[in-house]
Enzyme design. Sequence first.
Site, PDB file in Angstrom:
ATOM      1  CD  GLU A  63     149.095 -33.796  28.330  1.00  0.00           C
ATOM      2  OE1 GLU A  63     149.745 -32.829  28.750  1.00  0.00           O
ATOM      3  OE2 GLU A  63     149.316 -34.971  28.693  1.00  0.00           O
ATOM      4  CG  ASN A  67     145.038 -36.018  35.169  1.00  0.00           C
ATOM      5  OD1 ASN A  67     143.971 -36.570  34.932  1.00  0.00           O
ATOM      6  ND2 ASN A  67     146.058 -36.065  34.334  1.00  0.00           N
ATOM      7  CB  ILE A 101     144.266 -31.338  27.017  1.00  0.00           C
ATOM      8  CG1 ILE A 101     143.533 -32.399  26.196  1.00  0.00           C
ATOM      9  CG2 ILE A 101     143.298 -30.633  27.962  1.00  0.00           C
ATOM     10  CD1 ILE A 101     142.921 -33.505  27.029  1.00  0.00           C
TER      11      ILE A 101
END
Length: 359
Positions: free
Chosen positions: A191, A156, A149
């Site tokens: 990720e 976050n 990602i």
Amino acid sequence: MICQSCTEAQRHLDGDTELVIASLSTPSGDPLRLVTLCRASEIFRQLPILLIAEESDLHRLAKGLDLGANDYLIRPVDRNELLARTGTQIRRKRLQDRLHENYQRSLSLALTDDLTGLYNRRYFLAHLDELIDRVDHDHVNAALLLFDIDHFKQVNDTYGHAAGDQVLRELASRAMNSVRSVDLVARLGGEEFVVVMPETDSIVATAVAERLRLAVAREPFIVGAGGVKVAVTISIGVTAAAEGGDCRERLLKRADDALYDAKSAGRNRIVTRLADLPPIALASLAQRNDETIGPARLRAEPISIGDCKPKDESDNSARSRPFVSCQRASAVTHGPWPALKTQACGGGPSFDASMTVRD
């Protein structure tokens, strides 16, 4: 539940059944057949069966025990003995069920990622080793997509780690819906995700990667209780396994280098890196592409794919076409996707990359 025949008993069996008590003197049906059917079924293989027999039926009782019945009683049946034997069988069944659930849970934890439900790194590496062996021995294609990602830390930091977990789960779902049923999707950690594609060359893998990229970028991700829409994009590195001498480390290194190139080029794009092919792979590639490749070695040049924007803004037909740029390659369009024909480094035309790449 009391059933008047073995057929009726068979109809009422389900996963919640903990014990079957069958009388060998049942007038309708053969109780021994019920025992056989239960032991042949994966669901009822461990289901306890207690037989009740007359003293004159000892030979059939012995056959029932041989077929898999767990215990028996001889008429006249003592109530306390019946309660003791049935209680023992039910406790044993519940213990076996708990052991089976613990085994399945441990197996799941060992092979799958708890957050996304995808396969984990351990299973992926074992599967990749087997696939590389197939490439070497069966001379089949295999490709690898490595993606993560873009700017996931910002998600976050802005929306919280719970929202980040939602994004990871949704990305896993979109990835599973974008690849083929034969492909394996795994989470490497954080990720970063990977797709293993058996019997697939780099051209098909790149097309699947573009489908995955669009599936992520087109629709925003919904996170949080308030349904906040978050725009998410991914960068993808693509490579293909080469016959003869390729290994897990080199394959992952090429995919990781391609992913790094995609990040460096602006993110939300695909970069494909091919291996330095040995002679056996050159011959195989020449046969597959129906072209003659000389003794010159193919160069592992990066290939990037994104959206294209023509220099001539009046050329509306080219705005939605995918753009492929690479050195020492020519593009032949078949439908919406270009098919690449690689040429030897000793000469030949190169692809006219006269268009600029934009995100």
